[in-house]
Design an enzyme around this catalytic site. Structure first.
Site, PDB file in Angstrom:
ATOM      1  N   ASP A 204      32.793   9.593  13.095  1.00  0.00           N
ATOM      2  CA  ASP A 204      34.133  10.074  12.784  1.00  0.00           C
ATOM      3  C   ASP A 204      35.014  10.017  14.003  1.00  0.00           C
ATOM      4  OD1 ASP A 204      34.256  10.792  10.197  1.00  0.00           O
ATOM      5  OD2 ASP A 204      33.714  12.895  10.510  1.00  0.00           O
ATOM      6  N   LYS A 226      38.036   3.885  10.752  1.00  0.00           N
ATOM      7  CA  LYS A 226      38.655   2.546  10.662  1.00  0.00           C
ATOM      8  C   LYS A 226      38.425   1.910   9.299  1.00  0.00           C
ATOM      9  CE  LYS A 226      39.685   1.721  15.218  1.00  0.00           C
ATOM     10  NZ  LYS A 226      38.607   2.005  16.167  1.00  0.00           N
ATOM     11  N   GLY A 257      32.340  15.451  13.544  1.00  0.00           N
ATOM     12  CA  GLY A 257      32.845  16.445  14.491  1.00  0.00           C
ATOM     13  C   GLY A 257      32.478  17.833  14.002  1.00  0.00           C
ATOM     14  N   GLY A 258      32.187  18.734  14.929  1.00  0.00           N
ATOM     15  CA  GLY A 258      31.912  20.131  14.559  1.00  0.00           C
ATOM     16  C   GLY A 258      30.688  20.259  13.688  1.00  0.00           C
ATOM     17  N   MET A 341      43.539  21.924  11.261  1.00  0.00           N
ATOM     18  CA  MET A 341      44.408  20.912  10.640  1.00  0.00           C
ATOM     19  C   MET A 341      45.770  21.504  10.275  1.00  0.00           C
ATOM     20  SD  MET A 341      41.646  19.002   8.178  1.00  0.00           S
ATOM     21  CE  MET A 341      40.756  20.454   7.664  1.00  0.00           C
ATOM     22  N   GLY A 370      40.113  20.674  22.308  1.00  0.00           N
ATOM     23  CA  GLY A 370      39.230  21.629  22.978  1.00  0.00           C
ATOM     24  C   GLY A 370      37.895  21.021  23.374  1.00  0.00           C
TER      25      GLY A 370
END
Ligand SMILES: C[S@@+](CC[C@H](N)C(=O)[O-])C[C@H]1O[C@@H](n2cnc3c(N)ncnc32)[C@H](O)[C@@H]1O
Length: 415
Positions: A204, A226, A257-258, A341, A370
């Site tokens: 991602d 992409k 992510g996360g 978001m 962050g």
């Protein structure tokens, strides 16, 4: 390079390595201090019937006894205590007692490990560690050398730099791996290990990019951001890519992510794979919702200040028919709000919160990118945040924190 000098206690002695299966077997530990405290957890994990003989113990050893993990005999060692034992660990701080126990062990033919004098022992405890079902045990005779080698081996296995290339731990399938907020050090040990084993990585935009640089040449990396088409189509194309590669016999890591299940569509991907009969492993990740405020000096809870924190996606704002959030109810809460978001819609969100009762002077912090080198924090209030975001040119990805916690550590972080 010179070969390390053998530790004096090992000279002329070559240990025979063996893995003892101690479940249900009597093991006696004499001494309840720091050494015992360090060794006991592995003995407990082995399922041994553990008897600890010691007039006193450390609080941690006492807690093991209280939890029923061992039987503590609160008295000094007596001759005969080793009757029926399969293994003995001697760890008192009195060499005379240690010698007495060793002598009984020798007589009774019980292997005996001694913390004070390896040369007087009949068994050496290796420096050991575990990773993914493998036990690593190192015996050099010098405990510090053993521990350093053990750390290097277990560390290498964990970060994938040391691997049994001929042996594949994973068959075909998909692992949904939470990559953490961006700093490559903030992925989990398990996530990193699976990544090192991948044939294909579907990544991602917000997954930690530096980790991709470590992948071996043969690994195919697909950048999900992409993949063309509109939003919904892109998700279908991603699901399809996961399924097709796994069906072709590959081990596919979907690096996110996360955490995969925090606004990460991990559930959708799991359902799509399950429907196609593809086995899926899910590896939790450190979510930006907690870690990004944290690295900017903001605890999402603080005793006496807030008893809740609420994580909300701001990708559709208040008043949008697609919004599932009851903003009026949210405005009535006094605790921490963490908005993901939400950069684009922060003006509308802040206005809605103020309109329904959250004070306009409530502190707000915006933390952009962050945990990365580009991290920056901008402060505002609910009343000013829209203008501040505009004036400062704040861009996604950012986590926006609303509530008194924003300033609670200010003295320590910004003296
Ligand atoms: C689609 S959500 C995914 C969240 C992710 N699954 C998690 O648990 O962190 C993406 C949003 O997470 C936040 N985010 C993720 N990583 C961030 C970072 N390093 N710095 C600031 N915000 C971040 C931003 O609000 C971003 O728009």
């Amino acid at each position: 390079m010179t070969a390390p000098t053998p530790h004096p206690s090992t000279e002329g002695r070559t240990p025979y390595p063996v893995g003892l299966l101690l479940a249900g077997r009597r093991v006696v530990v004499v001494g309840g201090g720091q050494v015992a405290q360090r060794r006991l957890p592995a003995l407990i994990a082995s399922g041994a019937e553990l008897h600890l003989i010691s007039p006193a113990t450390t609080p941690a050893v006492q807690a093991m006894a209280d939890a029923g993990e061992l039987t503590w005999h609160a008295r000094p060692y007596r001759d005969g205590d080793l009757a029926g034992a399969w293994y003995v660990l001697v760890a008192t701080d009195d060499p005379a007692v240690n010698t007495e126990v060793s002598a009984e062990a020798e007589r009774e033919r019980v292997f005996c490990s001694r913390s004070d004098d390896a040369s007087a022992a009949t068994a050496w405890t290796p420096a050991s560690g575990r990773d993914a079902g493998a036990t690593v045990a190192v015996l050099t005779g010098d405990p510090r050398h053993s521990a350093a080698l053990r750390d290097a081996i277990v560390g290498g296995l964990r970060d994938g730099s040391l691997a049994a290339r001929q042996y594949r731990a994973h068959g075909a399938g998909v692992a949904l791996v939470g990559g953490g907020p961006g700093d490559p050090d903030l992925i989990t040990v398990r996530g990193r290990r699976l990544l090192a084993d991948a044939d294909v990585v579907v990544t991602d935009r917000l997954a930690p990019r530096e980790l991709l640089a470590e992948l071996p040449e043969h690994v195919e990396v697909i950048d999900a951001s992409k993949i063309p088409y509109g939003r919904q189509m892109a998700q279908e194309a991603i699901n399809q890519a996961l399924i097709e590669h796994a069906a072709a016999g590959k081990f596919v890591v979907r690096l996110k992510g996360g955490d995969p299940y925090v606004f990460g569509r991990g559930g959708e991907e799991l359902l799509a794979c399950a429907e196609a009969g593809i086995p899926v492993t899910v590896v939790p990740g450190i979510s930006s919702s907690i870690s990004v405020p944290e690295t900017a000096g903001i605890p999402v809870t603080h005793r006496g200040l807030t008893q809740e924190f609420t994580v909300i996606s701001g990708h559709v704002g208040p008043g949008d028919p697609r919004s599932l959030t009851n903003w009026r109810a949210v405005a009535g809460m006094s605790g921490t709000l963490v908005l993901l978001m939400a950069v684009d819609k922060i003006g509308a969100i802040a206005a809605e919160l103020v309109e329904h009762g959250r004070p306009a002077d409530t502190p707000v912090a915006i933390v952009q990118e962050g945990t990365t080198a580009a991290q920056r924090r901008v402060d505002a209030t609910l009343g000013t945040v829209a203008a501040v975001v505009e004036a400062e040119g704040v861009k996604p990805p950012a986590v926006i924190v609303v509530g008194e916690v924003v300033d609670v550590l200010a003295a320590a972080f910004r003296p």
